[in-house]
Structures are given as structure tokens and as C-alpha cells.
Design a protein around this motif. Sequence first.
Motif, PDB file in Angstrom:
ATOM      1  N   GLN A 284       0.831  -1.190   0.000  1.00 49.38           N
ATOM      2  CA  GLN A 284       0.000   0.000   0.000  1.00 49.38           C
ATOM      3  C   GLN A 284       0.874   1.251   0.000  1.00 49.38           C
ATOM      4  OE1 GLN A 284      -2.491  -0.392   3.458  1.00 49.38           O
ATOM      5  NE2 GLN A 284      -3.950  -1.776   2.423  1.00 49.38           N
ATOM      6  N   ARG A 286       1.668   5.097   1.134  1.00 54.97           N
ATOM      7  CA  ARG A 286       1.370   5.971   2.269  1.00 54.97           C
ATOM      8  C   ARG A 286       2.363   7.106   2.310  1.00 54.97           C
ATOM      9  NH1 ARG A 286       3.168   2.390   7.571  1.00 54.97           N
ATOM     10  NH2 ARG A 286       5.345   2.066   6.959  1.00 54.97           N
ATOM     11  N   ARG A 298       0.044   7.776   6.944  1.00 53.62           N
ATOM     12  CA  ARG A 298      -1.297   7.969   6.368  1.00 53.62           C
ATOM     13  C   ARG A 298      -1.367   7.228   5.024  1.00 53.62           C
ATOM     14  NH1 ARG A 298      -4.320  12.684   6.742  1.00 53.62           N
ATOM     15  NH2 ARG A 298      -3.221  13.029   8.729  1.00 53.62           N
ATOM     16  N   SER A 299      -2.312   6.274   4.929  1.00 49.51           N
ATOM     17  CA  SER A 299      -2.497   5.562   3.655  1.00 49.51           C
ATOM     18  C   SER A 299      -3.175   6.484   2.637  1.00 49.51           C
ATOM     19  CB  SER A 299      -3.347   4.304   3.865  1.00 49.51           C
ATOM     20  OG  SER A 299      -2.677   3.379   4.706  1.00 49.51           O
ATOM     21  N   VAL A 300      -2.686   6.455   1.403  1.00 49.82           N
ATOM     22  CA  VAL A 300      -3.233   7.305   0.342  1.00 49.82           C
ATOM     23  C   VAL A 300      -3.462   6.466  -0.911  1.00 49.82           C
ATOM     24  CG1 VAL A 300      -2.164   9.424   1.191  1.00 49.82           C
ATOM     25  CG2 VAL A 300      -0.935   7.980  -0.432  1.00 49.82           C
ATOM     26  N   LYS A 301      -4.361   6.956  -1.730  1.00 48.75           N
ATOM     27  CA  LYS A 301      -4.613   6.362  -3.043  1.00 48.75           C
ATOM     28  C   LYS A 301      -4.035   7.274  -4.108  1.00 48.75           C
ATOM     29  CE  LYS A 301      -8.309   4.964  -6.195  1.00 48.75           C
ATOM     30  NZ  LYS A 301      -9.783   4.891  -6.395  1.00 48.75           N
ATOM     31  N   GLU A 313      -5.457  10.748  -2.925  1.00 50.31           N
ATOM     32  CA  GLU A 313      -6.619  10.853  -2.038  1.00 50.31           C
ATOM     33  C   GLU A 313      -6.232  10.287  -0.677  1.00 50.31           C
ATOM     34  OE1 GLU A 313      -9.825   8.728  -3.764  1.00 50.31           O
ATOM     35  OE2 GLU A 313     -10.393  10.336  -5.168  1.00 50.31           O
ATOM     36  N   GLY A 314      -6.765  10.873   0.426  1.00 53.96           N
ATOM     37  CA  GLY A 314      -6.468  10.395   1.770  1.00 53.96           C
ATOM     38  C   GLY A 314      -5.686  11.391   2.592  1.00 53.96           C
ATOM     39  N   ILE A 315      -5.425  12.549   2.036  1.00 61.09           N
ATOM     40  CA  ILE A 315      -4.702  13.591   2.754  1.00 61.09           C
ATOM     41  C   ILE A 315      -5.245  14.927   2.290  1.00 61.09           C
ATOM     42  CG2 ILE A 315      -2.837  13.657   1.058  1.00 61.09           C
ATOM     43  CD1 ILE A 315      -0.921  14.304   3.310  1.00 61.09           C
TER      44      ILE A 315
END
Length: 342
Positions: A284, A286, A298-301, A313-315
Motif C-alpha cells: 500500500q 502511504r 497515512r495511507s493514500v490512493k 486521495e487520503g490527505i
Amino acid sequence: GDLEEGHDYLAVTEPFRTAAVSGRITAAIEQVHVREGDTVKEGDLLISLDDRQFRDGLATMEAQIAQAEAELAANQASVTSLRESLAYWERECTRDRKLAESETIPRAQAEATAEKANEARGRLAPTELKSLALDQQVSASQRKADELRTMLTYTAICSPFAGVVTVKDVDPGDLATPGKALLVVEDRSSVKLAFDVPQSDLPAFRTGLAASFTITGSTRRAAVSRVYPSLNRARMVRAEVVLAGTEATDLPLGAYVNVSIAFRRCEQATLVPVDALVESTQGQRRVFVIENGVLRARSVKVLGMHCGTAAVEGIAAGERVVVSSFLGWARLADGMKVEVRR
């Protein structure tokens, strides 16, 4: 902000069309009517070839046609006369045969009349055959004359389209042969940017993709106009961006231009440096966010990446992330206290 994901390609500027003008026949060049740099229109005369042999041949053939047509007309008059004579003697033969059967006239007289009809029939047959032969001769001569007229048009080499003469390789007295380029005419009504696309980019590459390039400090936009259907010798596919009007202004032919092709566009996304992304052991993506002097994973896409920037996405925009380099991630962990240095 917005992020366009794509690749940059090195393109060369080319004219919209190029024609290497050559002759269709072998003949000496009589006159060259243009020079390099001249602007020509479609159908303008470029080169005149020596046409004497075709003009002389056409004149001879036309004379032969006239003579054959005169002979045909005279022979047709003979055919008409012989047909009338045959019709007369056939009527006389029928009448005399009936009179001979009734013994009104001697049988010898009827036989003499029949002989006259046979003679007329014998003269008519070869005369009709001669008319047929003369008619075929006229047709063959007319076809030959048409061929010479066509060959005569080949002695005038004209421009296939409007453009500029860029190359002149011949002078009066030189020999023109089929396939030998005499002039090069370029259609500069439009300019195209031509470049090669690697095979690995083909799944995302297609016509209509947005293209941008910079000339004299200004960024111009266009679209991919054509993608060739097969790979070239370098195992790449040729693509073209056709430019017209103001897009092609101040764009010299033969120049190299860096073209950016956008495969897709992410609008109003959170943008982070690519160096801020780290991949976990689970595969994943992050980032490390700094919250009150403490690292938080923080995990992000990842939506897309281009030129060292990633859309994710995710932040939220405005948060501070850690940018690291080779082996830098090995010393970072979630919950670690840090000091921010810019």
C-alpha cells in the motif's frame, strides 16, 4: 490543483504533405519553370519535357486515320452500290425462273440471270470484309492516337497541390525518367509534429489526447491527430499532431520540439511530491504526515503521477509531509518524534 498524467516526447516539425515530383515517361527536360522557394498553386506548370516525338507521332497517326476514313467511306459507297445491284439481279433471277418454268422464256436465259446474281453476290462479300477491316483499322488508329495524346499530357509536369518548392534537382537538358525525383513540393498550409511512441505507452495512447508544447516562451495546445497502425523498425509507433493557423506560427520546419501528451487529467486533487510516497510491506502507498512534531503514517490512493508530482486521495491540502530520498524511509516510523527542517 490539477495534474495531467502523461509523457514527454521529442517531435520534429514536418510539412502537412510532401511530394517528390517525378515524370511518368523518359524524356529530356526542356524547361524548368520554378526555382527553390517559389510558391505554387495546384496545377501550376513545374517542368516541360521534350514532346516532339509524341507530337510527330500524333500528327502521323491523325493522317493515317484521315486516310483510312476516306478509304472506308469510298468502300462503303461501293458496298451500297453492290447491294443495290445484287437486289436487282435477285429480283430478275426470281422473275426469269418463273418465266422459264412456264416456258415463256428459254431456260438458258434464266440460268444466265442467276449467274449475274451470283457474280454480284461474289463481288459484295469481299467488299463488305474490306469495310470491316478498314473500320477496325480506324478504331485501332484512334486508340493509338488517344494513347499519344495521353503521353503528350505527361510532358507537362504540374504541381499536385499548393505549396512551396523546396528542392530542385534538375536543369534543362537533364533526362527525366519514371521514379526519378525532379522537384520536391511541400504543403505548408499546416504543420505536423511527428514523434515515435514506445510500445509500452501504447495501451494509454490514442488519437484525441491533449498535447502541449512551448515555442518562443508561449505554451500552445493541440491534440493527437493520427496514430499509425503498426510498429516501425525501431519497434515504435509513429504519431502526429497536426497544427493549423496560429498554432503553427513561428514554428520552423525541421525543428525539434518537446511535446507533452496528457494520458489523463486529475482535477482539484491533493498534490504531493513523489518523493513523499512510501510503499508498505503490504504493497500500500502511504505518506508520513507531521502532527505536533510526531510522524503519522497515512495511507493514500495515488490517482496519477507526472514530473515528480503525484495526485492522491487520503490527505488534505496544507498538511505537512516528509520528503525523503534513498534509504531515508528505513529510519522513519509511525509515532516518531521529529523536528521539521526545510
